[in-house]
Enzyme design. Structure first.
Site, mmCIF file in Angstrom:
data_model
loop_
_atom_site.group_PDB
_atom_site.id
_atom_site.type_symbol
_atom_site.label_atom_id
_atom_site.label_comp_id
_atom_site.label_asym_id
_atom_site.label_seq_id
_atom_site.Cartn_x
_atom_site.Cartn_y
_atom_site.Cartn_z
ATOM 1 N N GLU A 1 50.704 32.588 34.404
ATOM 2 C CA GLU A 1 50.807 33.895 33.753
ATOM 3 C C GLU A 1 51.501 33.853 32.402
ATOM 4 O OE1 GLU A 1 52.170 36.019 37.858
ATOM 5 O OE2 GLU A 1 53.277 34.465 36.849
ATOM 6 N N GLN B 1 44.200 37.735 47.885
ATOM 7 C CA GLN B 1 44.963 36.622 47.345
ATOM 8 C C GLN B 1 45.977 36.095 48.368
ATOM 9 O OE1 GLN B 1 45.127 38.955 43.097
ATOM 10 N NE2 GLN B 1 46.663 37.368 43.323
ATOM 11 N N ARG C 1 48.782 39.615 36.186
ATOM 12 C CA ARG C 1 49.108 38.325 35.583
ATOM 13 C C ARG C 1 50.566 38.293 35.138
ATOM 14 N NH1 ARG C 1 44.722 34.591 32.495
ATOM 15 N NH2 ARG C 1 45.527 32.712 33.418
ATOM 16 N N CYS C 2 51.415 38.524 36.100
ATOM 17 C CA CYS C 2 52.830 38.717 35.791
ATOM 18 C C CYS C 2 53.615 38.571 37.065
ATOM 19 C CB CYS C 2 52.983 40.130 35.239
ATOM 20 S SG CYS C 2 54.589 40.867 35.477
HETATM 21 N N1 MCN Z 1 49.087 23.630 36.961
HETATM 22 C C1 MCN Z 1 49.231 22.339 36.473
HETATM 23 N N2 MCN Z 1 50.469 21.925 36.044
HETATM 24 C C2 MCN Z 1 51.544 22.752 36.064
HETATM 25 C C3 MCN Z 1 51.398 24.078 36.530
HETATM 26 C C4 MCN Z 1 50.150 24.484 36.995
HETATM 27 O O1 MCN Z 1 48.257 21.609 36.427
HETATM 28 N N3 MCN Z 1 52.741 22.330 35.645
HETATM 29 C C5 MCN Z 1 47.796 24.115 37.476
HETATM 30 C C6 MCN Z 1 47.889 24.441 38.963
HETATM 31 O O2 MCN Z 1 47.811 23.365 39.789
HETATM 32 C C7 MCN Z 1 46.791 25.463 39.128
HETATM 33 C C8 MCN Z 1 46.885 26.243 37.819
HETATM 34 O O3 MCN Z 1 47.462 25.330 36.860
HETATM 35 O O4 MCN Z 1 45.556 24.848 39.286
HETATM 36 C C9 MCN Z 1 47.774 27.508 37.917
HETATM 37 O O5 MCN Z 1 48.931 27.159 38.612
HETATM 38 P P1 MCN Z 1 50.201 28.087 38.871
HETATM 39 O O6 MCN Z 1 50.950 28.278 37.621
HETATM 40 O O7 MCN Z 1 50.920 27.521 40.041
HETATM 41 O O8 MCN Z 1 49.617 29.525 39.271
HETATM 42 P P2 MCN Z 1 48.871 29.934 40.621
HETATM 43 O O9 MCN Z 1 47.957 28.879 41.030
HETATM 44 O O10 MCN Z 1 49.853 30.457 41.593
HETATM 45 O O11 MCN Z 1 47.969 31.104 40.088
HETATM 46 C C10 MCN Z 1 48.431 32.421 39.992
HETATM 47 C C11 MCN Z 1 48.362 32.957 38.581
HETATM 48 C C12 MCN Z 1 48.448 34.415 38.631
HETATM 49 S S1 MCN Z 1 49.764 35.093 39.414
HETATM 50 C C13 MCN Z 1 47.471 35.204 38.102
HETATM 51 S S2 MCN Z 1 47.666 36.873 38.146
HETATM 52 C C14 MCN Z 1 46.295 34.615 37.525
HETATM 53 C C15 MCN Z 1 46.494 33.235 37.064
HETATM 54 O O12 MCN Z 1 47.166 32.505 37.965
HETATM 55 N N4 MCN Z 1 45.081 34.936 38.025
HETATM 56 C C16 MCN Z 1 44.008 34.167 37.675
HETATM 57 N N5 MCN Z 1 45.444 32.646 36.476
HETATM 58 C C17 MCN Z 1 44.180 33.000 36.857
HETATM 59 N N6 MCN Z 1 43.117 32.254 36.473
HETATM 60 C C18 MCN Z 1 41.885 32.590 36.923
HETATM 61 N N7 MCN Z 1 40.842 31.836 36.532
HETATM 62 N N8 MCN Z 1 41.679 33.651 37.758
HETATM 63 C C19 MCN Z 1 42.698 34.442 38.143
HETATM 64 O O13 MCN Z 1 42.493 35.459 38.972
HETATM 65 CU CU1 CUN Z 2 51.260 38.895 39.081
HETATM 66 S S1 CUN Z 2 49.435 39.222 39.042
HETATM 67 MO MO1 CUN Z 2 49.315 37.392 39.788
HETATM 68 O O1 CUN Z 2 50.918 37.551 40.468
HETATM 69 O O2 CUN Z 2 48.417 37.564 41.130
#
Ligand code: MCN
Ligand code: CUN
Length: 796
Positions: A741, A223, A370-371
């Site tokens: 998360e 990641q 996921r946290c």
């Molecule tokens: N998004 C959006 N509008 C927002 C916030 C987010 O459209 N206001 C969209 C983002 O652009 C992105 C998605 O939602 O496409 C998730 O965005 P974000 O909250 O920024 O999280 P990350 O992309 O950093 O993803 C990490 C998070 C984590 S830490 C874990 S653990 C997890 C999760 O995402 N693992 C996943 N969701 C997952 N979903 C899938 N399918 N697979 C994983 O391994």
């Molecule tokens: Cu916290 S599990 Mo996600 O932060 O990759």
């Protein structure tokens, strides 16, 4: 005479654009690590320890070497000659790559075989003879600190016991004083069991060292590719520019693919020694038994309350079980992850939190699942405590939360443990949720049903999560600041490529980053390709976890688009033969303020950057932005669950689930909903069926999908999602907050609270997760709490 584009039509902000990556995924055309085959590639398998704690007397690999097709057998002794028997962890500890002195958990890596195919390698592993001398085993924090407990980490010079750290935060004396003033003191003790992220794709790597070019290329399921490159450079002492880490498609990460694992290191060393590509594909048991676990924490707390319901103070103590090596991925400054984000949504004058981390003979735990680090445990305790406190006061669950929320006009708000929250509409989210679930009605039905012996329950949970680690003043990992980056190149025909330091594992970055560029520049999203995960081409970034991508890398995408727009404005002025000050912007087009029908499109500006730039201007239209966020983003959510519990069997069914998520501006509402549904599914799984436990000898129970349960569509209840509350993040360039998360963080307490609520009047205050029917039945039948540790399933 505006000709402005319709943002939704071009796939900009707020468009529920279909995920572009799904084009290849649903056709079976994804490119996962296991899909990659390199010429001359060999295969690696790992021999794991059958015992949880034992001294290694001897390892005899001669029979393995004799098997035809075996190229290399790696043992700890050989690793040690290259100073690679141990590696540093992301939390300033060390972790064995291959065991030399002792094995410290069941499943620990003892040796590796590299052979022509994985079957030969596996057979050869079985031919390795290891003599162990069993040692006493420690499987929980209580045993870890007991008199006479064996010292697990006797490899560490100054380690005389099993304590890793004693950490505290808050105001102990002030909290004591507040407790003296309390009318009511409410107490709660619980255990958040070990869970495993268990992505469908296990960990994997293909190391390819080329002696002729001195370049090491590693395809792997990480990641955070840039962190891995830095780690390989520092640990293996290879020059950083000669290391290329590529994360191809990843079949789910969920935090499991943040740490550095021994399998990666061994495949790299094997490739260097053999000068051939070496592939390691972890099997499911290997993944479940040895890679980063989450939670495993005992929480014990109390709340000081005024009779009218005002919370005066909170005190919490935690005992966290980190397994044999402290290998959490977490910001260096916070030894307990972000557990101290607890109670951030409530206006609590003073609080104190302490946490003792211990070593046990279990696989390294404490990785987030996921946290954001340990926020899940924090929110779980918070919402279970809120329910217990309201019950002790005899107050309505919703009213108790409402009156203690940080109110809309109290932002920015300093939380009792020092975070600064900056925005939210907590009360409004709760109102939307209560209305959706039909709160008053349900309470009436519940009372009616009770008269007929039926047990209905309603559970509320709220969460606010510090997402987007993080501002460099406070957040670093091993000293490296936690900013992120984006690189945008606009080609001459107006098509573009954007790269970031994040790495999608299923979250949909390929879709959403293009939407941010579309919003900022008016280039249709379909004209923008997104690429992540190759350290030779992507700008440096800290990777994707803790829902930091949108808050940090996504912000960088907006900022780099604005840099491009600033240059395009100069090009537009040149093309329109006016001064820059006379040029106005509307989506996708610059025009002359005094003559709005005279304008040029962003695509025309792009062409000019390659064919007709003003004198003295550097050609091209590309740029990079590094973004250091001023603060974390603070999404908020309310989850409300109703259940019916069968008093005869302890089986409980979910009647309704309502989710009200406020993650600020939604880039892609459909993707956001997908994230919430996924998170709620995991929350339901943790609350109802998932745990990994260990018997007294340290045998891992839950190392296959017969014992460790993943909910399918059949078991998973339906969810009703609400998106009407939107509080834009005040410091994020497009007002977005993280969402990845939230539902997994806030969800579990809603399910548990609902079951406990169904049992109200029986005196049962707590049943520890997972709420398996037998535990619920035990609570109902004996009218007692079922808590204090994981259930042990054993044959005796
Ligand atoms: N998004 C959006 N509008 C927002 C916030 C987010 O459209 N206001 C969209 C983002 O652009 C992105 C998605 O939602 O496409 C998730 O965005 P974000 O909250 O920024 O999280 P990350 O992309 O950093 O993803 C990490 C998070 C984590 S830490 C874990 S653990 C997890 C999760 O995402 N693992 C996943 N969701 C997952 N979903 C899938 N399918 N697979 C994983 O391994
Ligand atoms: Cu916290 S599990 Mo996600 O932060 O990759």
């Amino acid at each position: 005479m505006s000709q402005a584009l319709d943002e939704i039509k071009i796939g900009g902000l707020g468009a529920s654009r279909k995920r572009v990556e799904d084009n290849r995924f649903i056709r079976g055309k994804g490119n996962y690590t296991d899909d990659i085959t390199l010429p001359g590639m060999l295969h690696m398998e790992i021999l794991r320890s059958p015992l949880a704690h034992a001294r290694i007397v001897s390892i005899d690999a001669s029979k393995a070497w004799d098997i035809p097709g075996v190229h290399l057998v790696l043992t700890g002794e050989m690793m040690a000659t290259r100073n690679l028997a141990w590696m540093p962890t992301l939390s300033y500890d060390t972790q064995a790559v291959l065991a030399t002195d002792k094995v410290r958990f069941q499943g620990q890596e003892v040796a590796c075989v590299i052979a022509d195919d994985p079957y030969i390698a596996k057979d050869a592993c079985e031919a390795i003879e290891v003599e162990y001398e069993a040692l006493p085993v420690v499987v929980n924090p209580e045993q870890a600190v007991a008199e006479g407990a064996p010292v697990i980490r006797d490899d560490k010079e100054n380690q005389q016991d099993n304590v890793i750290f004693d950490w505290e935060v808050g105001d102990a004396a002030g909290t004591d004083r507040a407790f003296e003033q309390a009318d009511v003191i409410s107490k709660l003790k619980l255990h958040y069991p070990r869970c495993h992220p268990s992505p469908i794709e296990c960990c994997a790597s293909i190391a390819d060292f080329n002696r002729a070019t001195s370049k090491l290329t590693v395809y792997m399921t990480t990641q955070a590719p840039h962190i891995i490159r830095a780690a390989v450079a520092l640990v293996a002492e290879l020059p950083e520019h000669m290391i290329r880490i590529i994360s191809p498609d990843i079949g789910g990460g969920f935090g499991n693919k943040v740490p550095v694992y021994p399998g990666y290191v061994c495949s790299i060393l094997a490739s260097i020694l053999l000068e051939r590509p070496v592939k390691w594909i972890e099997d499911k048991t290997g993944n479940l038994i040895s890679t980063g676990f989450a939670r495993d924490i005992y929480l014990d707390g109390e709340m000081a309350l005024r009779r009218d319901g005002k919370i005066l103070a909170v005190r919490m103590h935690c005992d966290s079980d980190h397994g044999a090596f402290f290998s959490d991925a977490q910001p260096s400054k916070f030894k307990i992850g972000l557990l101290h984000s607890a109670f951030a949504a409530y206006d609590i004058p003073v609080a104190h939190l302490s946490d003792r981390g211990t070593y046990t003979n279990k696989a390294p735990g404490g990785v987030a699942y996921r946290c954001s680090f340990r926020v899940t445990e924090a929110m779980f305790f918070q919402e279970r405590m809120m329910q217990a406190a309201a019950d002790d006061l005899g107050m309505d669950q919703a009213e108790f939360r409402r009156m203690n929320f940080v109110q809309d006009d109290q932002f920015p708000h300093r939380t009792p443990f020092g975070f600064l929250t900056d925005s939210g509409q907590y009360g409004k989210c709760l109102e939307v949720g209560l209305k959706a679930i039909g709160y008053e009605d349900f309470r009436r039905q519940q009372a009616e049903a009770r008269k007929r012996g039926r047990l209905l329950g309603l559970g509320i949970s709220t969460m606010t999560e510090p997402l987007g680690a993080g501002n460099s003043r406070e957040y670093d990992i091993l000293g490296i600041k936690m900013f992120d980056s984006a690189d945008l190149k606009v080609h001459m025909t107006g098509k573009a490529i954007v790269r970031t330091g994040a790495k999608t594992q299923g979250q949909g970055h390929e879709t959403t980053w293009a939407q941010i560029v579309a919003h900022e520049l008016g280039i249709p999203a379909e004209d923008i390709v997104v690429e992540e995960g190759d350290t030779d081409t992507a700008p440096f970034g800290m990777g994707t976890y803790a829902s930091r991508s949108t808050p940090v890398a996504g912000a960088a995408v907006a900022m780099v688009s604005r840099k491009i727009r600033a240059k395009a404005r100069k090009l537009a002025a040149h093309l329109l033969e006016v001064s820059e000050e006379d040029v106005e912007w509307e989506l996708g087009r610059f025009y002359i303020r005094s003559a709005p029908d005279r304008g040029v499109t962003i695509q025309e500006c792009a062409m000019a950057a390659y064919s007709n730039m003003p004198d003295g201007m550097e050609p091209g239209l590309e740029n990079t932005a590094y973004y250091d966020p001023p603060n974390l983003t603070w999404p908020f959510a309310v989850y409300i669950v109703t259940v019916e519990v069968d008093p005869e069997t302890g089986v409980w069914d979910v009647l309704n689930t309502v989710a009200v998520d406020d993650c600020g501006v939604r880039i892609n509402p459909m993707i956001v909903e997908g994230q919430i549904m996924g998170g709620l599914t995991e929350a339901y799984a943790m609350a109802s069926m998932q745990f990994i436990t260990f018997d007294a000898d340290g045998n891992c129970i839950g190392s296959n999908y017969m014992d460790y349960l993943l909910p399918t569509a059949w078991e998973t209840p339906g969810f009703e999602l609400h998106s009407e509350v939107v509080t834009p993040c005040p410091h994020h360039p497009i007002g977005a907050k993280g969402i990845g998360e939230c539902a997994a963080v806030g969800g579990p307490a809603a399910f548990v609270n609902a079951v406990i609520d169904a049992l109200s009047g029986t005196g049962v205050r707590n049943i520890d997760m997972p709420l398996l029917p037998d535990r619920v039945w035990e609570a109902i039948t004996h009218r007692r709490d079922v808590s204090g540790g994981p259930p042990v399933r054993s044959d005796d």
